[in-house]
Design a protein around this motif. Structure first.
Motif, PDB file in Angstrom:
ATOM      1  N   THR A  82       0.833  -1.203   0.000  1.00 40.04           N
ATOM      2  CA  THR A  82       0.000   0.000   0.000  1.00 40.04           C
ATOM      3  C   THR A  82       0.866   1.252   0.000  1.00 40.04           C
ATOM      4  O   THR A  82       0.635   2.175  -0.781  1.00 40.04           O
ATOM      5  N   ARG A  83       1.868   1.293   0.855  1.00 37.14           N
ATOM      6  CA  ARG A  83       2.728   2.481   0.978  1.00 37.14           C
ATOM      7  C   ARG A  83       3.478   2.787  -0.313  1.00 37.14           C
ATOM      8  O   ARG A  83       3.694   3.944  -0.662  1.00 37.14           O
ATOM      9  N   PHE A  84       3.902   1.734  -1.009  1.00 37.65           N
ATOM     10  CA  PHE A  84       4.672   1.928  -2.227  1.00 37.65           C
ATOM     11  C   PHE A  84       3.808   1.887  -3.483  1.00 37.65           C
ATOM     12  O   PHE A  84       4.310   1.772  -4.594  1.00 37.65           O
ATOM     13  N   ASN A  85       2.483   1.966  -3.290  1.00 45.29           N
ATOM     14  CA  ASN A  85       1.523   2.038  -4.386  1.00 45.29           C
ATOM     15  C   ASN A  85       1.721   0.912  -5.405  1.00 45.29           C
ATOM     16  O   ASN A  85       1.713   1.126  -6.618  1.00 45.29           O
ATOM     17  N   CYS A  86       1.911  -0.274  -4.897  1.00 43.24           N
ATOM     18  CA  CYS A  86       2.104  -1.456  -5.734  1.00 43.24           C
ATOM     19  C   CYS A  86       0.729  -1.939  -6.198  1.00 43.24           C
ATOM     20  O   CYS A  86      -0.197  -2.058  -5.388  1.00 43.24           O
ATOM     21  N   ASP A  87       0.581  -2.209  -7.470  1.00 46.61           N
ATOM     22  CA  ASP A  87      -0.710  -2.709  -7.931  1.00 46.61           C
ATOM     23  C   ASP A  87      -0.839  -4.190  -7.589  1.00 46.61           C
ATOM     24  O   ASP A  87       0.158  -4.890  -7.367  1.00 46.61           O
ATOM     25  N   SER A  88      -2.060  -4.668  -7.527  1.00 42.33           N
ATOM     26  CA  SER A  88      -2.314  -6.031  -7.055  1.00 42.33           C
ATOM     27  C   SER A  88      -1.737  -7.089  -7.988  1.00 42.33           C
ATOM     28  O   SER A  88      -1.342  -8.164  -7.535  1.00 42.33           O
ATOM     29  N   THR A  89      -1.650  -6.791  -9.276  1.00 38.01           N
ATOM     30  CA  THR A  89      -1.073  -7.746 -10.218  1.00 38.01           C
ATOM     31  C   THR A  89       0.413  -7.963  -9.923  1.00 38.01           C
ATOM     32  O   THR A  89       0.895  -9.100  -9.922  1.00 38.01           O
ATOM     33  N   ALA A  90       1.121  -6.874  -9.663  1.00 39.32           N
ATOM     34  CA  ALA A  90       2.546  -6.974  -9.334  1.00 39.32           C
ATOM     35  C   ALA A  90       2.734  -7.691  -8.006  1.00 39.32           C
ATOM     36  O   ALA A  90       3.627  -8.539  -7.871  1.00 39.32           O
ATOM     37  N   LEU A  91       1.891  -7.383  -7.024  1.00 36.83           N
ATOM     38  CA  LEU A  91       1.977  -8.059  -5.729  1.00 36.83           C
ATOM     39  C   LEU A  91       1.753  -9.558  -5.906  1.00 36.83           C
ATOM     40  O   LEU A  91       2.507 -10.376  -5.361  1.00 36.83           O
ATOM     41  N   HIS A  92       0.754  -9.929  -6.676  1.00 30.91           N
ATOM     42  CA  HIS A  92       0.443 -11.338  -6.948  1.00 30.91           C
ATOM     43  C   HIS A  92       1.646 -12.046  -7.574  1.00 30.91           C
ATOM     44  O   HIS A  92       2.051 -13.132  -7.129  1.00 30.91           O
ATOM     45  N   SER A  93       2.233 -11.417  -8.564  1.00 32.67           N
ATOM     46  CA  SER A  93       3.379 -11.998  -9.264  1.00 32.67           C
ATOM     47  C   SER A  93       4.603 -12.116  -8.349  1.00 32.67           C
ATOM     48  O   SER A  93       5.281 -13.150  -8.327  1.00 32.67           O
ATOM     49  N   GLU A  94       4.864 -11.070  -7.583  1.00 28.87           N
ATOM     50  CA  GLU A  94       6.053 -11.068  -6.727  1.00 28.87           C
ATOM     51  C   GLU A  94       5.922 -12.050  -5.573  1.00 28.87           C
ATOM     52  O   GLU A  94       6.911 -12.650  -5.160  1.00 28.87           O
ATOM     53  N   LEU A  95       4.716 -12.238  -5.044  1.00 27.28           N
ATOM     54  CA  LEU A  95       4.520 -13.247  -3.999  1.00 27.28           C
ATOM     55  C   LEU A  95       4.813 -14.646  -4.533  1.00 27.28           C
ATOM     56  O   LEU A  95       5.389 -15.475  -3.831  1.00 27.28           O
TER      57      LEU A  95
END
Length: 186
Positions: free
Chosen positions: A81-94
C-alpha cells in the motif's frame, strides 16, 4: 532481486522465511487471516480472538506461529500500500518469493478489497504534528520583540521573536500554506 511491493528494494530475509509458513496454511485460512490483519491495520488493534477462533479447530496448523504470520501479512499489505504497488505486481512477486498461486490469489483479493481503506488510513497517519490548541501574540514594549504564547497538547510555550524574524516566518508560513493547498488539490 528488487520487489515493487517493497519500494524496489530487496525482500527482507524474515519475510522469505515466513513465506514458507504462510504456504503451509490453506488458501482460505490465509485469506481470512489477511482480512483480519487488514481490519486491524485500519482500526487497530488486530483482533487476536478472531485469529484464535480461526485456528482453534485445526490440528495440522497447530505448530504454526500465528504471530509471525500476522507480522508477515501486515508487512506485505502495508508495504504494498505504501509503495503504491498494484495487485497484479503483488500477486506476481509473492509467487516469485515461493508462495503458491492460490495463496497469492487470496492475498491479492484481500489487497484489492482493502486497498482504498488502507491508503486512507496511512494518509491519516502520515505527517502528524502536535495539535496546536491556542495561540496568542503581543508586542513586548520593554524588549521591542513580539511574544508568542503557544499551547501545544496542554503545555504552554513562549517565544520572543524580532520584527524581521516574524516577517520572515509569516512569509514562509504563507508559502507553505500555498504549497499544501496545491498538493491537496492534486
Amino acid at each position: 532481486m528488487r520487489f515493487r511491493f517493497n519500494g524496489d528494494a530487496d525482500c527482507p530475509d524474515w519475510i522469505l522465511a515466513e513465506i514458507y509458513t504462510l504456504s503451509r496454511l490453506s488458501s482460505i485460512k490465509l485469506k481470512l487471516l489477511a482480512q483480519i490483519v487488514c481490519q486491524g491495520i485500519i482500526t487497530p488493534p488486530i483482533q487476536i480472538d478472531k485469529v484464535d477462533k480461526l485456528f482453534a479447530e485445526s490440528k495440522t496448523e497447530a505448530n504454526i506461529n500465528i504471530t509471525s504470520c500476522i507480522s508477515c501479512l501486515s508487512f506485505l499489505l502495508s508495504s504494498a500500500t505504501r509503495f503504491n504497488c498494484d495487485s497484479t505486481a503483488l500477486h506476481s512477486e509473492l509467487q516469485q518469493l515461493g508462495l503458491p498461486r492460490e495463496h497469492s490469489t487470496s492475498i491479492r483479493k484481500v489487497f484489492d478489497e482493502y486497498n482504498v481503506s488502507l491508503v486512507e488510513t496511512f494518509k491519516a497517519q502520515s505527517l502528524k504534528i502536535n495539535p496546536l490548541e491556542d495561540i496568542s501574540a503581543e508586542i513586548d514594549p520593554e524588549v521591542g520583540c513580539t511574544r508568542i504564547d503557544l499551547n501545544i497538547q496542554g503545555q504552554n510555550k513562549s517565544v520572543l521573536i524580532t520584527e524581521n524574524t516574524l516577517d520572515s516566518l509569516l512569509n514562509d508560513l504563507t508559502h507553505i500554506k500555498k504549497v499544501m493547498s496545491e498538493l491537496k488539490g492534486s
